[in-house]
Design a protein around this motif. Structure first.
Motif: not given
Length: 107
Positions: A70-77, A93-107
């Motif tokens: 599983p992938y999680y978002y880490r540091d966003i700068t 952006l709608g997500f924060k550090r520790g949230d699970k990766y979601d392909k739809d967040d970028f699509g």
């Protein structure tokens, strides 16, 4: 009739139409998309097999899925932002550090 027999019969009642290979491929893609939107960026179908029962009335489906880790978002700068603060951009952006990766967040 016991509950097991009912569930077995009930399970197969939804197959009232002939097998559709194109729909099956769409469903496999939907399974992969589900995993990728649940944090498993590298998810893929390793193999699939479809078997007919000897009397031809039932289908057995085996799907092997590789989830990956599983992938999680880490540091966003942010760099170069002059119109908005980092906090405003993070909120948009709608997500924060520790949230699970979601392909739809970028699509």
């Amino acid at each position: 009739m016991g509950i097991g027999a009912y569930l077995r019969w009930h399970w197969f009642t939804f197959w009232r139409t002939p097998f559709d290979r194109d729909k099956f491929e769409e469903d496999l893609n939907a399974v992969v998309a589900y995993y990728q939107n649940s944090g498993y960026r590298d998810a893929r179908i390793v193999s699939d097999s479809l078997y007919a029962s000897p009397n031809g009335k039932y289908l057995k489906l085996d799907i092997v899925i590789h989830e990956g880790v599983p992938y999680y978002y880490r540091d966003i700068t942010w760099e170069g932002n002059i119109l908005h603060t980092d906090e405003e951009l993070n909120r948009a952006l709608g997500f924060k550090r520790g949230d699970k990766y979601d392909k739809d967040d970028f699509g």
